[in-house]
Design a protein around this motif. Sequence first.
Motif, short mmCIF file in Angstrom:
data_model
loop_
_atom_site.label_atom_id
_atom_site.label_comp_id
_atom_site.label_asym_id
_atom_site.label_seq_id
_atom_site.Cartn_x
_atom_site.Cartn_y
_atom_site.Cartn_z
N ASN A 155 15.36 -15.90 26.86
CA ASN A 155 16.37 -16.69 27.44
C ASN A 155 15.68 -17.65 28.44
OD1 ASN A 155 18.23 -14.91 26.59
ND2 ASN A 155 18.25 -13.36 28.13
N ASN A 156 14.52 -17.25 29.13
CA ASN A 156 13.91 -18.62 29.89
C ASN A 156 12.95 -19.58 29.09
OD1 ASN A 156 14.82 -17.32 32.29
ND2 ASN A 156 13.06 -15.81 32.59
N LYS A 157 12.97 -19.08 27.93
CA LYS A 157 11.99 -19.85 26.84
C LYS A 157 12.78 -20.12 25.78
CE LYS A 157 7.45 -20.45 24.90
NZ LYS A 157 7.15 -19.85 23.59
N PRO A 158 13.80 -20.89 25.69
CA PRO A 158 14.68 -20.69 24.73
C PRO A 158 14.45 -21.33 23.11
CG PRO A 158 15.73 -21.96 26.20
CD PRO A 158 14.38 -21.60 26.49
N SER A 159 13.11 -21.88 23.18
CA SER A 159 12.64 -22.50 21.94
C SER A 159 11.33 -22.57 21.79
CB SER A 159 13.25 -24.06 21.79
OG SER A 159 12.67 -24.89 22.81
N LEU A 217 11.73 -7.32 21.46
CA LEU A 217 10.73 -6.40 22.36
C LEU A 217 11.23 -6.83 23.77
CD1 LEU A 217 7.65 -7.04 20.05
CD2 LEU A 217 9.19 -4.96 20.02
N LYS A 218 10.62 -5.96 24.42
CA LYS A 218 10.66 -5.91 25.96
C LYS A 218 9.53 -7.16 26.18
CE LYS A 218 11.74 -1.50 27.65
NZ LYS A 218 11.27 -0.29 28.05
N LEU A 219 9.86 -7.88 27.20
CA LEU A 219 8.92 -9.15 27.57
C LEU A 219 7.46 -8.63 28.08
CD1 LEU A 219 11.36 -11.60 29.48
CD2 LEU A 219 10.34 -11.69 27.35
N THR A 220 7.40 -7.44 28.66
CA THR A 220 6.00 -7.01 28.84
C THR A 220 5.46 -6.69 27.61
OG1 THR A 220 7.00 -4.55 29.20
CG2 THR A 220 6.90 -5.80 30.95
N GLU A 221 6.07 -6.12 26.63
CA GLU A 221 5.40 -5.75 25.35
C GLU A 221 4.95 -7.18 24.63
OE1 GLU A 221 7.19 -3.02 22.56
OE2 GLU A 221 8.42 -2.56 24.33
N ILE A 222 5.58 -8.17 24.64
CA ILE A 222 5.49 -9.48 24.38
C ILE A 222 4.21 -9.92 24.93
CG2 ILE A 222 6.25 -11.76 23.90
CD1 ILE A 222 8.98 -10.65 23.32
N GLU A 223 4.25 -9.86 26.32
CA GLU A 223 2.84 -10.62 26.90
C GLU A 223 1.77 -9.84 26.49
OE1 GLU A 223 3.97 -9.76 31.05
OE2 GLU A 223 5.38 -11.28 31.17
N GLN A 224 1.65 -8.68 26.08
CA GLN A 224 0.33 -8.04 25.56
C GLN A 224 0.18 -8.44 24.18
OE1 GLN A 224 1.48 -3.70 25.49
NE2 GLN A 224 1.21 -3.82 27.99
N LEU A 225 1.14 -8.83 23.23
CA LEU A 225 1.01 -9.58 21.89
C LEU A 225 0.28 -10.65 22.08
CD1 LEU A 225 4.19 -8.83 20.13
CD2 LEU A 225 1.88 -7.73 19.67
N THR A 226 0.88 -11.52 22.99
CA THR A 226 0.17 -12.98 23.23
C THR A 226 -1.28 -12.84 23.59
OG1 THR A 226 2.53 -13.67 23.79
CG2 THR A 226 0.61 -15.24 24.53
N ALA A 227 -1.51 -12.01 24.60
CA ALA A 227 -2.82 -11.81 25.14
C ALA A 227 -3.97 -11.40 24.14
CB ALA A 227 -3.22 -10.92 26.35
N ALA A 228 -3.33 -10.59 23.12
CA ALA A 228 -4.17 -9.92 22.09
C ALA A 228 -4.28 -10.79 20.90
CB ALA A 228 -3.57 -8.67 21.86
N ASN A 229 -3.45 -11.84 20.73
CA ASN A 229 -3.43 -12.59 19.38
C ASN A 229 -4.31 -13.91 19.42
OD1 ASN A 229 -2.63 -14.15 17.30
ND2 ASN A 229 -0.71 -13.90 17.56
N ASP A 230 -5.20 -13.91 18.14
CA ASP A 230 -5.94 -15.07 18.00
C ASP A 230 -5.46 -16.56 18.05
OD1 ASP A 230 -8.15 -13.49 17.85
OD2 ASP A 230 -8.20 -13.23 15.48
N PRO A 279 22.03 -15.14 23.71
CA PRO A 279 20.88 -14.62 24.88
C PRO A 279 20.43 -13.11 24.43
CG PRO A 279 23.12 -15.30 25.64
CD PRO A 279 23.30 -15.43 24.35
N PHE A 280 19.31 -13.08 24.79
CA PHE A 280 18.56 -11.73 24.73
C PHE A 280 18.97 -10.96 25.68
CE2 PHE A 280 15.53 -14.28 22.32
CZ PHE A 280 15.12 -13.28 21.24
N PRO A 281 19.19 -9.38 25.49
CA PRO A 281 19.53 -8.61 26.74
C PRO A 281 18.46 -8.69 27.96
CG PRO A 281 19.32 -7.37 24.57
CD PRO A 281 18.96 -8.70 24.61
N GLU A 282 18.88 -8.70 29.00
CA GLU A 282 17.77 -8.83 30.07
C GLU A 282 16.65 -8.07 29.94
OE1 GLU A 282 16.71 -10.76 33.63
OE2 GLU A 282 18.77 -10.87 32.48
N GLY A 283 15.40 -8.71 30.19
CA GLY A 283 14.06 -8.16 29.94
C GLY A 283 13.54 -8.30 28.69
#
Length: 187
Positions: A65-69, A107-120, A37-41
């Motif tokens: 942790n909520n999307k393990p694959s 990374l923090k999930l908030t940082e990952i959400e930004q990557l996803t939104a900006a990615n082609d 598991p990743f640390p919380e968040g």
Amino acid sequence: SSGINAEYGERVSETEFLSNLTVTSSALHIVVFVTEPFPEGYGGAIYFNWPNPEPTWQYLGFISNNKPSAIFKASQLKAGSNGPGGLGSMFGVSAGGNQPQLGISALKLTEIEQLTAANDSSAVTVSSNVQFVQTMLENLYNYLSSFAVTQQQMTASSEHWVKVSAVNQWYERFKTRMTNDPNFWKK
């Protein structure tokens, strides 16, 4: 063994993990999953690097942790495609090397959400999701329409009847929502 096999990877920093991959001609997908598991968040941002003189890291998506694959189509990964935001030298790699690599950055999930939104590449995923949903709905509509009967053809039975126009109205609304916000169903 066929497909893509990750060799035992190495930790290249406190938050980065790098694994070399062996790719065969039958490699169709890359599968990544959480084993601890990743640390919380936090979650793991997943990157792919084709062997090139210069690193060409491509952001693929994430696990948490909520999307393990996660599964990614290897055929959609193009050699020489640069990821956004200067992803040239990541994971301690300043040269592309001679084999494909998979990098995971905690990374923090908030940082990952930004990557996803900006990615082609997420647009490709969203586009294929929209295409899949529209095809599935059209198939469902066509299937249900094949059972349509007129009011005179209806017989007394315990079955429930739905107007085809109600299904059509729902389908058109769903299509509009999917076009306006392909991720509305995640909310």
